[in-house]
Design a protein around this motif. Structure first.
Motif, PDB file in Angstrom:
ATOM      1  N   ILE A 175     125.034 -30.477  56.641  1.00 19.12           N
ATOM      2  CA  ILE A 175     124.787 -31.256  55.429  1.00 19.12           C
ATOM      3  C   ILE A 175     125.614 -32.523  55.549  1.00 19.12           C
ATOM      4  O   ILE A 175     126.838 -32.457  55.694  1.00 19.12           O
ATOM      5  CB  ILE A 175     125.236 -30.504  54.161  1.00 19.12           C
ATOM      6  CG1 ILE A 175     124.688 -29.088  54.122  1.00 19.12           C
ATOM      7  CG2 ILE A 175     124.826 -31.306  52.914  1.00 19.12           C
ATOM      8  CD1 ILE A 175     125.457 -28.174  53.181  1.00 19.12           C
ATOM      9  N   ASP A 176     124.961 -33.659  55.502  1.00 19.65           N
ATOM     10  CA  ASP A 176     125.636 -34.952  55.532  1.00 19.65           C
ATOM     11  C   ASP A 176     125.649 -35.489  54.101  1.00 19.65           C
ATOM     12  O   ASP A 176     124.597 -35.633  53.485  1.00 19.65           O
ATOM     13  CB  ASP A 176     124.890 -35.916  56.466  1.00 19.65           C
ATOM     14  CG  ASP A 176     125.616 -37.225  56.695  1.00 19.65           C
ATOM     15  OD1 ASP A 176     126.159 -37.790  55.721  1.00 19.65           O
ATOM     16  OD2 ASP A 176     125.630 -37.698  57.839  1.00 19.65           O
ATOM     17  N   TYR A 177     126.842 -35.766  53.582  1.00 24.23           N
ATOM     18  CA  TYR A 177     126.975 -36.245  52.205  1.00 24.23           C
ATOM     19  C   TYR A 177     127.040 -37.762  52.123  1.00 24.23           C
ATOM     20  O   TYR A 177     127.182 -38.301  51.031  1.00 24.23           O
ATOM     21  CB  TYR A 177     128.220 -35.626  51.565  1.00 24.23           C
ATOM     22  CG  TYR A 177     128.100 -34.132  51.401  1.00 24.23           C
ATOM     23  CD1 TYR A 177     127.293 -33.596  50.398  1.00 24.23           C
ATOM     24  CD2 TYR A 177     128.756 -33.263  52.259  1.00 24.23           C
ATOM     25  CE1 TYR A 177     127.161 -32.223  50.251  1.00 24.23           C
ATOM     26  CE2 TYR A 177     128.628 -31.890  52.117  1.00 24.23           C
ATOM     27  CZ  TYR A 177     127.829 -31.381  51.110  1.00 24.23           C
ATOM     28  OH  TYR A 177     127.697 -30.016  50.967  1.00 24.23           O
TER      29      TYR A 177
ATOM     30  N   GLY B  97     122.563 -34.373  49.181  1.00 21.56           N
ATOM     31  CA  GLY B  97     122.999 -33.753  50.426  1.00 21.56           C
ATOM     32  C   GLY B  97     121.855 -33.848  51.418  1.00 21.56           C
ATOM     33  O   GLY B  97     120.728 -33.434  51.120  1.00 21.56           O
ATOM     34  N   TRP B  98     122.108 -34.429  52.582  1.00 26.04           N
ATOM     35  CA  TRP B  98     121.093 -34.613  53.627  1.00 26.04           C
ATOM     36  C   TRP B  98     121.230 -33.469  54.624  1.00 26.04           C
ATOM     37  O   TRP B  98     122.224 -33.376  55.344  1.00 26.04           O
ATOM     38  CB  TRP B  98     121.288 -35.956  54.315  1.00 26.04           C
ATOM     39  CG  TRP B  98     120.322 -36.239  55.416  1.00 26.04           C
ATOM     40  CD1 TRP B  98     120.565 -36.137  56.760  1.00 26.04           C
ATOM     41  CD2 TRP B  98     118.976 -36.682  55.295  1.00 26.04           C
ATOM     42  NE1 TRP B  98     119.442 -36.493  57.472  1.00 26.04           N
ATOM     43  CE2 TRP B  98     118.451 -36.831  56.594  1.00 26.04           C
ATOM     44  CE3 TRP B  98     118.156 -36.968  54.205  1.00 26.04           C
ATOM     45  CZ2 TRP B  98     117.159 -37.253  56.839  1.00 26.04           C
ATOM     46  CZ3 TRP B  98     116.864 -37.389  54.449  1.00 26.04           C
ATOM     47  CH2 TRP B  98     116.370 -37.532  55.751  1.00 26.04           C
TER      48      TRP B  98
ATOM     49  N   ARG C 204     125.843 -25.153  48.484  1.00 26.42           N
ATOM     50  CA  ARG C 204     127.006 -26.017  48.728  1.00 26.42           C
ATOM     51  C   ARG C 204     126.791 -27.425  48.198  1.00 26.42           C
ATOM     52  O   ARG C 204     127.719 -28.049  47.686  1.00 26.42           O
ATOM     53  CB  ARG C 204     127.353 -26.032  50.214  1.00 26.42           C
ATOM     54  CG  ARG C 204     127.904 -24.692  50.691  1.00 26.42           C
ATOM     55  CD  ARG C 204     128.388 -24.783  52.103  1.00 26.42           C
ATOM     56  NE  ARG C 204     128.798 -23.489  52.615  1.00 26.42           N
ATOM     57  CZ  ARG C 204     129.638 -23.341  53.632  1.00 26.42           C
ATOM     58  NH1 ARG C 204     130.132 -24.405  54.252  1.00 26.42           N
ATOM     59  NH2 ARG C 204     129.961 -22.127  54.054  1.00 26.42           N
ATOM     60  N   ILE C 205     125.580 -27.935  48.335  1.00 24.47           N
ATOM     61  CA  ILE C 205     125.278 -29.266  47.799  1.00 24.47           C
ATOM     62  C   ILE C 205     125.461 -29.263  46.288  1.00 24.47           C
ATOM     63  O   ILE C 205     126.108 -30.149  45.717  1.00 24.47           O
ATOM     64  CB  ILE C 205     123.849 -29.696  48.196  1.00 24.47           C
ATOM     65  CG1 ILE C 205     123.766 -29.930  49.710  1.00 24.47           C
ATOM     66  CG2 ILE C 205     123.425 -30.945  47.430  1.00 24.47           C
ATOM     67  CD1 ILE C 205     122.348 -30.025  50.248  1.00 24.47           C
TER      68      ILE C 205
ATOM     69  N   ARG D 188     128.979 -29.324  44.916  1.00 27.57           N
ATOM     70  CA  ARG D 188     129.618 -30.645  44.916  1.00 27.57           C
ATOM     71  C   ARG D 188     129.164 -31.500  43.738  1.00 27.57           C
ATOM     72  O   ARG D 188     129.535 -32.660  43.628  1.00 27.57           O
ATOM     73  CB  ARG D 188     129.317 -31.383  46.212  1.00 27.57           C
ATOM     74  CG  ARG D 188     130.079 -30.825  47.391  1.00 27.57           C
ATOM     75  CD  ARG D 188     130.033 -31.807  48.520  1.00 27.57           C
ATOM     76  NE  ARG D 188     130.784 -31.325  49.654  1.00 27.57           N
ATOM     77  CZ  ARG D 188     131.428 -32.123  50.482  1.00 27.57           C
ATOM     78  NH1 ARG D 188     131.394 -33.422  50.308  1.00 27.57           N
ATOM     79  NH2 ARG D 188     132.088 -31.609  51.500  1.00 27.57           N
TER      80      ARG D 188
ATOM     81  N   ALA E 153     118.708 -32.191  47.230  1.00 28.98           N
ATOM     82  CA  ALA E 153     118.808 -32.014  48.681  1.00 28.98           C
ATOM     83  C   ALA E 153     117.661 -32.793  49.314  1.00 28.98           C
ATOM     84  O   ALA E 153     116.550 -32.826  48.770  1.00 28.98           O
ATOM     85  CB  ALA E 153     118.706 -30.544  49.050  1.00 28.98           C
TER      86      ALA E 153
END
Length: 155
Positions: free
Chosen positions: A57-59, A66-67, A93-94, A97, A102
């Motif tokens: 996951i790239d934030y 979330g990517w 998780r996304i 935060r 997503a």
């Protein structure tokens, strides 16, 4: 029984099934971003603890979302719900935060993956070019493609 866990640098040799040497180098680079909170890298482990499915996951890539990226499941275990399990944890998780969306990209010539994401509630919201280096006959070449961007609201 499988469990979703964090991928570590110690797992890199065990995920050669997910891509070539340049991909593994990129995964290592992504792991370097974990401490800064920019990325989380997840892995599904089998009963022995071996990684059998992975994704990150790239934030930073798409602010406010979330990517989900670099998804792969060991070929002999595809179709058993491992990626679905991984995606559920990534979405959890996304949301933890405080993000409400997503997103992910899927190559246009990958209908099986796209069908999975759509079954999980993702809908098309655009497209974007993607590129990365890979080895072809021992030479580094740039691979270029167009990915369909899919999104899923999380709340």
């Amino acid at each position: 029984m499988t469990v979703v866990d964090d991928l570590t640098a110690g797992d890199l040799d065990a995920i050669e099934w997910s891509g070539g040497p340049m991909h593994i180098e990129n995964v290592a680079m992504q792991l370097g971003r974990v401490a800064a909170g920019e990325v989380e890298y997840l892995v599904v482990r089998d009963d022995t603890g071996a990684p059998v499915s992975k994704g990150a996951i790239d934030y930073v890539h798409h602010p406010g979302a979330g990517w989900i990226m670099q998804l792969a499941t060991r070929a002999d275990l595809q179709g058993r719900g491992l990626c679905t399990q991984l995606m559920a944890e990534a979405e959890r998780r996304i949301a933890a935060r405080g993000l409400t969306e997503a997103k992910l990209g899927v190559e246009e010539d990958n209908p099986r993956a796209r069908a999975l994401y759509e079954r999980l509630g993702y809908v098309e919201c655009g497209s974007e070019p993607e590129s990365w280096d890979h080895l072809v006959d021992g030479k580094v070449e740039r691979y270029e493609t167009v990915c369909t961007v899919l999104r899923k609201p999380l709340r």
